[in-house]
Scaffold this active site. Structure first.
Site, PDB file in Angstrom:
ATOM      1  N   ALA A  17       0.822  -1.206   0.000  1.00 46.07           N
ATOM      2  CA  ALA A  17       0.000   0.000   0.000  1.00 46.07           C
ATOM      3  C   ALA A  17       0.858   1.258   0.000  1.00 46.07           C
ATOM      4  O   ALA A  17       0.605   2.196  -0.764  1.00 46.07           O
ATOM      5  CB  ALA A  17      -0.934  -0.018   1.215  1.00 46.07           C
ATOM      6  N   LYS A 194       7.235   3.930  17.014  1.00 46.86           N
ATOM      7  CA  LYS A 194       5.815   4.296  17.074  1.00 46.86           C
ATOM      8  C   LYS A 194       4.901   3.147  16.669  1.00 46.86           C
ATOM      9  O   LYS A 194       3.762   3.060  17.122  1.00 46.86           O
ATOM     10  CB  LYS A 194       5.557   5.536  16.220  1.00 46.86           C
ATOM     11  CG  LYS A 194       5.839   5.377  14.738  1.00 46.86           C
ATOM     12  CD  LYS A 194       4.642   4.956  13.924  1.00 46.86           C
ATOM     13  CE  LYS A 194       4.981   4.714  12.468  1.00 46.86           C
ATOM     14  NZ  LYS A 194       3.805   4.361  11.650  1.00 46.86           N
ATOM     15  N   THR A 251      -0.570   7.277  14.003  1.00 48.18           N
ATOM     16  CA  THR A 251      -0.611   5.815  14.045  1.00 48.18           C
ATOM     17  C   THR A 251      -1.335   5.304  15.281  1.00 48.18           C
ATOM     18  O   THR A 251      -1.887   4.203  15.262  1.00 48.18           O
ATOM     19  CB  THR A 251       0.823   5.250  14.004  1.00 48.18           C
ATOM     20  OG1 THR A 251       1.536   5.874  12.937  1.00 48.18           O
ATOM     21  CG2 THR A 251       0.819   3.759  13.771  1.00 48.18           C
ATOM     22  N   ARG A 258      -2.478  -0.254  10.672  1.00 52.56           N
ATOM     23  CA  ARG A 258      -2.434  -1.712  10.755  1.00 52.56           C
ATOM     24  C   ARG A 258      -1.987  -2.154  12.150  1.00 52.56           C
ATOM     25  O   ARG A 258      -2.472  -3.144  12.690  1.00 52.56           O
ATOM     26  CB  ARG A 258      -1.506  -2.270   9.679  1.00 52.56           C
ATOM     27  CG  ARG A 258      -1.976  -2.011   8.269  1.00 52.56           C
ATOM     28  CD  ARG A 258      -1.119  -2.725   7.244  1.00 52.56           C
ATOM     29  NE  ARG A 258       0.219  -2.179   7.153  1.00 52.56           N
ATOM     30  CZ  ARG A 258       0.573  -1.196   6.333  1.00 52.56           C
ATOM     31  NH1 ARG A 258      -0.331  -0.628   5.565  1.00 52.56           N
ATOM     32  NH2 ARG A 258       1.819  -0.771   6.278  1.00 52.56           N
TER      33      ARG A 258
END
Length: 335
Positions: A17, A194, A251, A258
């Protein structure tokens, strides 16, 4: 201003992606783009339908993006974006090495710490491509949003500041803004840690622990991230920028992440295998967590949240016990 046409042909290693989104950025910037994919179905879908049906479905790609199957197909490129997952970056760069133009810089776009060696991606790249000029691209940037031309700002770090400006000018668009820096360690350390912290924030969401707990994990996680990065040689001010705080906030704040989605599943009682089932894209934090924990221990840096995440992923402790362990830590000054 330097002649940005020096980088007229960009090669992207990795058609996940994020690699696909960066190919979009470069094509919109007017560059010729070759996007390398290991999967024949990705090559076919990008070239035939102008869509990455496997990793980025629903996004119409620029028709000038050419998908290729072999790393050797990138040999004519004068700028390389390396977007292979962190644990596969060494193999990808080593295989690409014989085909790289001697003058072609390599921009590292993967975020993680290599298992076993405990090395950052710049160290991996220096060993795999010892003569290549290296830069790091990192910052708050969900692939789908970037691919759909929504605004984003990132850090482009390069020790050679003039080269960094050239690369930034070459790939910038009205909606994709690279801010330059020269602290490569800071730029990549923030991105690596992170992802682990995003899993912790996902656990908080999955357990329904509330917004207060969520904000606390982000803030104390940022303290861990900064301590570890500084121990590695980063400048603390770098971590306050897009590649550190900016990337962490993004994130850790959306299920689009994800890594956060994996943590949410764990917090809801799923096993790690169940949390990862059906995901075609890599959650880098799962692979990086044990390496981040080992690296922090090696450097003598206290990272209790990352420790807890690594322990949960390794099956060493249950989620509830890990949470209790963090909540029962001794009180101490915040600074």
């Amino acid at each position: 201003m330097s002649d940005i046409r020096r980088f007229a042909h960009v090669g992207v290693i990795g058609a996940g992606a994020w690699g696909t989104a960066l190919a979009q950025v470069c094509a919109r910037a007017g560059l010729r783009v070759s996007l390398q994919a290991r999967e024949p179905e990705v090559v076919a879908s990008v070239n035939q339908t102008h869509e990455n049906l496997v990793f980025l479905p629903g996004v119409r790609l620029e028709p000038t993006i050419e998908a290729v199957a072999e790393l050797s197909d990138l040999g004519a490129c004068d700028l390389i974006l390396a977007v292979a997952p962190a644990q596969h970056l060494r193999a990808a760069l080593t295989a690409f090495g014989p085909h790289r133009q001697a003058s072609a810089p390599v921009v590292l776009c993967a975020k993680g710490v290599e298992q076993g060696t405990l090395k950052l991606m710049t160290e991996v790249a220096a060993e795999a491509l010892p003569d290549a000029p290296i830069a790091v691209l990192s910052g708050p940037s969900f692939a789908g949003e970037v691919a759909r031309n929504l605004p984003a700002a990132v850090t482009l770090a390069c020790a050679d500041e003039a080269l960094g400006r050239e690369i930034a000018e070459a790939i910038a668009t009205p909606t994709f803004r690279p801010y330059t820096a020269n602290d490569l360690i800071g730029a990549e350390a923030g991105g690596a840690v992170k992802n682990v912290l995003a899993i912790a924030c996902g656990v908080v969401e999955g357990k329904g622990l509330g917004r207060n707990a969520h904000a606390s994990v982000i803030t104390r996680g940022f303290a861990e991230l900064t301590r570890l990065a500084v121990a590695l040689g980063a400048r603390p001010e770098t971590l306050s920028g897009l590649c550190g705080l900016g990337d962490l906030v993004l994130t850790c704040s959306s299920a689009q992440s994800r890594n956060m989605s994996v943590g949410m599943a764990l917090g809801q009682g799923l096993t790690l295998d169940q949390a990862l089932a059906g995901k075609v894209s890599v959650a880098e934090g799962v692979a990086s967590a044990p390496a981040v924990r080992a690296l922090a221990r090696k450097l003598g840096v206290e990272t209790p949240i990352c420790e807890a995440v690594a322990a949960i992923l390794a099956g060493e402790v249950e989620v509830d016990a890990a949470i209790q362990g963090l909540l029962s830590r001794p009180l101490k000054p915040e600074a």
